[in-house]
Design a protein around this motif. Structure first.
Motif, PDB file in Angstrom:
ATOM      1  N   ASP A  98       0.834  -1.207   0.000  1.00 36.10           N
ATOM      2  CA  ASP A  98       0.000   0.000   0.000  1.00 36.10           C
ATOM      3  C   ASP A  98       0.865   1.251   0.000  1.00 36.10           C
ATOM      4  OD1 ASP A  98      -1.695   2.198   1.644  1.00 36.10           O
ATOM      5  OD2 ASP A  98      -3.068   0.845   0.616  1.00 36.10           O
ATOM      6  N   ASN A 102       0.725   4.090  -2.813  1.00 35.20           N
ATOM      7  CA  ASN A 102       0.181   5.420  -2.508  1.00 35.20           C
ATOM      8  C   ASN A 102       1.183   6.405  -1.920  1.00 35.20           C
ATOM      9  OD1 ASN A 102      -2.656   4.797  -3.206  1.00 35.20           O
ATOM     10  ND2 ASN A 102      -2.486   3.360  -1.492  1.00 35.20           N
ATOM     11  N   GLY A 103       2.418   5.959  -1.685  1.00 34.66           N
ATOM     12  CA  GLY A 103       3.434   6.860  -1.163  1.00 34.66           C
ATOM     13  C   GLY A 103       3.055   7.453   0.183  1.00 34.66           C
ATOM     14  N   ASP A 104       3.323   8.720   0.373  1.00 34.84           N
ATOM     15  CA  ASP A 104       3.057   9.355   1.660  1.00 34.84           C
ATOM     16  C   ASP A 104       1.570   9.487   1.954  1.00 34.84           C
ATOM     17  OD1 ASP A 104       5.726   9.584   2.285  1.00 34.84           O
ATOM     18  OD2 ASP A 104       5.929  11.579   1.399  1.00 34.84           O
ATOM     19  N   ASP A 105       0.727   9.264   0.969  1.00 31.32           N
ATOM     20  CA  ASP A 105      -0.721   9.281   1.200  1.00 31.32           C
ATOM     21  C   ASP A 105      -1.221   7.961   1.778  1.00 31.32           C
ATOM     22  OD1 ASP A 105      -0.999  11.885   0.250  1.00 31.32           O
ATOM     23  OD2 ASP A 105      -1.261  11.213  -1.831  1.00 31.32           O
ATOM     24  N   SER A 106      -0.364   6.951   1.809  1.00 33.70           N
ATOM     25  CA  SER A 106      -0.758   5.651   2.370  1.00 33.70           C
ATOM     26  C   SER A 106      -0.983   5.774   3.867  1.00 33.70           C
ATOM     27  CB  SER A 106       0.337   4.613   2.104  1.00 33.70           C
ATOM     28  OG  SER A 106       0.115   3.439   2.859  1.00 33.70           O
ATOM     29  N   GLU A 107      -1.985   5.070   4.361  1.00 34.02           N
ATOM     30  CA  GLU A 107      -2.224   5.071   5.806  1.00 34.02           C
ATOM     31  C   GLU A 107      -1.103   4.376   6.562  1.00 34.02           C
ATOM     32  OE1 GLU A 107      -5.223   2.309   7.435  1.00 34.02           O
ATOM     33  OE2 GLU A 107      -5.650   1.727   5.344  1.00 34.02           O
ATOM     34  N   ALA A 109       2.200   4.789   5.680  1.00 34.60           N
ATOM     35  CA  ALA A 109       3.460   5.448   5.327  1.00 34.60           C
ATOM     36  C   ALA A 109       4.390   5.579   6.527  1.00 34.60           C
ATOM     37  CB  ALA A 109       3.180   6.820   4.716  1.00 34.60           C
ATOM     38  N   GLU A 110       3.844   5.946   7.671  1.00 37.19           N
ATOM     39  CA  GLU A 110       4.690   6.155   8.854  1.00 37.19           C
ATOM     40  C   GLU A 110       5.236   4.861   9.434  1.00 37.19           C
ATOM     41  OE1 GLU A 110       1.905   6.028  12.796  1.00 37.19           O
ATOM     42  OE2 GLU A 110       2.084   7.988  11.805  1.00 37.19           O
ATOM     43  N   ASN A 147       4.268   6.103  -8.425  1.00 34.57           N
ATOM     44  CA  ASN A 147       4.275   7.406  -9.090  1.00 34.57           C
ATOM     45  C   ASN A 147       5.602   7.677  -9.805  1.00 34.57           C
ATOM     46  OD1 ASN A 147       6.052   7.912  -7.013  1.00 34.57           O
ATOM     47  ND2 ASN A 147       4.845   9.568  -6.083  1.00 34.57           N
TER      48      ASN A 147
END
Length: 484
Positions: A98, A102-107, A109-110, A147
């Motif tokens: 994921d 979705n990169g930094d928009d992924s839930e 990401a952190e 992306n």
């Protein structure tokens, strides 16, 4: 955790069993031999790139092995230890996929540790050189996101094992939820796998730094509140191990395997005796595990003397290779993938030249030194190096990860050697002296003399290193008996 011998095993490599089958094996053919079992990763999937240490789903049991209910049933009869893989998860995990999508928009990401999180302004050459490495190369993998962006992700071990940010909200919740599953299934001890690498900090080695101890302590306190004890797995300089032991529930005595080889190869217990005078008492003792035989644990570091002189240590490593007929050379270092800089890949039996007498003496030493003994499943069978499996996978550690058939088990338990080994296992589990005081008795360095005393109960071990004659005597009501 009971002060009895523990079994370390892959569930599916012991008779092709699932968890139910392992439970039956412990109740029947291995009855009274073990007070607990450390099941090596049984999560989905068990056949990733690192034999289960790269879970796609850490909270899901691989269906080929069973269910959490099966673990619960097993824990009703023996102590159960499970691995909490704190440092990483599989590149194939839904969470990381994921993130790639979705990169930094992924839930999520952190949840993952990027290069920029640790080095937001970039890293100097000195920063990178200081990072402690268990394997060759830098601990980063270039990942291409959907992306088109490319980013460096921390991968301490392999490119398939993506490091997590354990102090992020998602990372903390990830580990907490695994602990909850363990608690519900009756797991009463966890091994923190690769915990020494869990915290990364710019300007440090990112290995067993002050913040790592704080993380281990926090996680240990959480586990204790759930009734779960914690074993920390760290390969390091022996003085570091002593300091670590002061801050955790249990540590491995990883120095012991090579010290026992030194004792038997050189007919001198001097180095082993020196270690036993200072070794941590809150130890889990091993001679072999699913990994190789560790060298760094007894070696010198930065010019400071280790437990064994480096030249002697070099000779021990060479002797191990020779004893194995040089098969271990084909599995160690650059000879095979999954490189470990600090280990020799071989079964312990092969390292001793398939000498049953020396092997039994080695196990007796393990059972008499301070700590709770663990016996690896290949070691239980006095297993030989599996060159066919090594050739198939080219993974060095697979030389010591044989798949035993039920027939092999049935045949082995009928052997005279197993009868002796079984006697030693049952004795260590049942004699009351091992709950008392450890006494390292005076003897020449060509001998090793250990005694345990617990009120009226006592047991004594003596090994003549020149002849490898082993003698174990013990109290039995009002009489004195000999084990062999």
């Amino acid at each position: 955790m009971e002060n009895k011998v523990q079994l370390i095993t892959y569930v599916d490599r012991l008779g092709g069993n699932n968890i139910k089958g392992l439970n039956l094996l412990l109740k029947n053919q291995f009855k009274d031999l073990f007070g607990g079992v450390h099941m090596l990763p049984f999560y989905y999937p068990i056949d990733g790139e690192d034999a289960g240490f790269d879970p796609i789903d850490h909270k899901k049991i691989d269906e080929r092995l069973g269910s959490w209910d099966d673990v619960k049933a097993l824990s009703s009869s023996v102590d159960v230890m499970a691995d909490l893989i704190v440092n990483h998860m599989s590149v194939k995990s839904p969470e990381f996929q994921d993130f790639v999508q979705n990169g930094d928009d992924s839930e999520y990401a952190e949840l993952f540790l990027t290069f920029n999180k640790v080095f937001p302004t970039g890293a100097t050459e000195k920063d990178l050189i200081e990072i402690y490495r268990p394997r060759p190369g830098y601990p980063f993998t270039r990942v291409k996101f959907n992306n088109g962006e490319e980013r460096l992700i921390w991968t301490t071990f392999t490119t398939n094992q993506i490091d997590i940010d354990v102090y992020s909200q998602k990372g903390s919740a990830y580990l907490d939820n695994i602990l909850i599953e363990f608690q519900k299934a009756g797991v009463n001890m966890i091994r923190l796998d690769a915990a020494g690498y869990a915290i990364k900090k710019a300007g440090t080695s990112s290995f067993m730094i002050e913040e790592t101890f704080a993380f281990i302590d926090e996680l240990t306190q959480k586990a204790k509140k759930m009734g779960i004890s914690v074993l920390v797995e760290i390969h390091s300089f022996y003085k570091t191990q002593i300091e670590i032991a002061k801050k955790v529930d249990f540590v491995y005595d990883f120095a012991l395997p090579v010290l026992v080889l030194d004792t038997l190869f050189n007919a001198s217990a001097e180095n082993l005796k020196n270690w036993l005078k200072v070794s941590p008492r809150n130890a889990i003792t091993v001679l072999d595990t699913h990994d190789g035989i560790g060298i760094v644990d007894v070696a010198s570091e930065n010019g400071e003397k280790g437990l064994i002189d480096d030249s002697t240590l070099d000779a021990i490593v060479e002797r191990m290779h020779e004893n194995s007929g040089n098969t271990s050379r084909k599995a160690t270092g650059a000879a095979a993938s999954n490189l470990d800089l600090y280990q020799v890949n071989s079964t312990y039996f092969e390292a001793l030249g398939r000498d049953e007498r020396a092997y039994l003496a080695a196990r007796a030493i393990q059972f008499f030194v301070p700590g709770i003994p663990q016996v690896y499943y290949v070691g239980l069978f006095a297993g030989e190096n599996d060159m066919d499996l090594l050739a198939k996978t080219n993974v060095g550690r697979d030389i010591n990860r044989h798949y035993y058939s039920q027939k092999e088990i049935n045949d082995y338990v009928q052997t005279p050697f197993f009868a002796k080994f079984k006697k030693l296992l049952v004795f260590r589990n049942t004699h009351s002296s091992f709950g008392g005081e450890f006494i390292l008795k005076e003897s020449s360095n060509s001998g090793l003399n250990i005694r345990w005393e617990n009120n009226i109960h006592w047991s004594e071990f003596y090994l003549d290193l020149k002849s490898v004659d082993l003698k174990i005597t013990y109290s039995n009501l009002d009489t004195v008996d000999s084990l062999f």
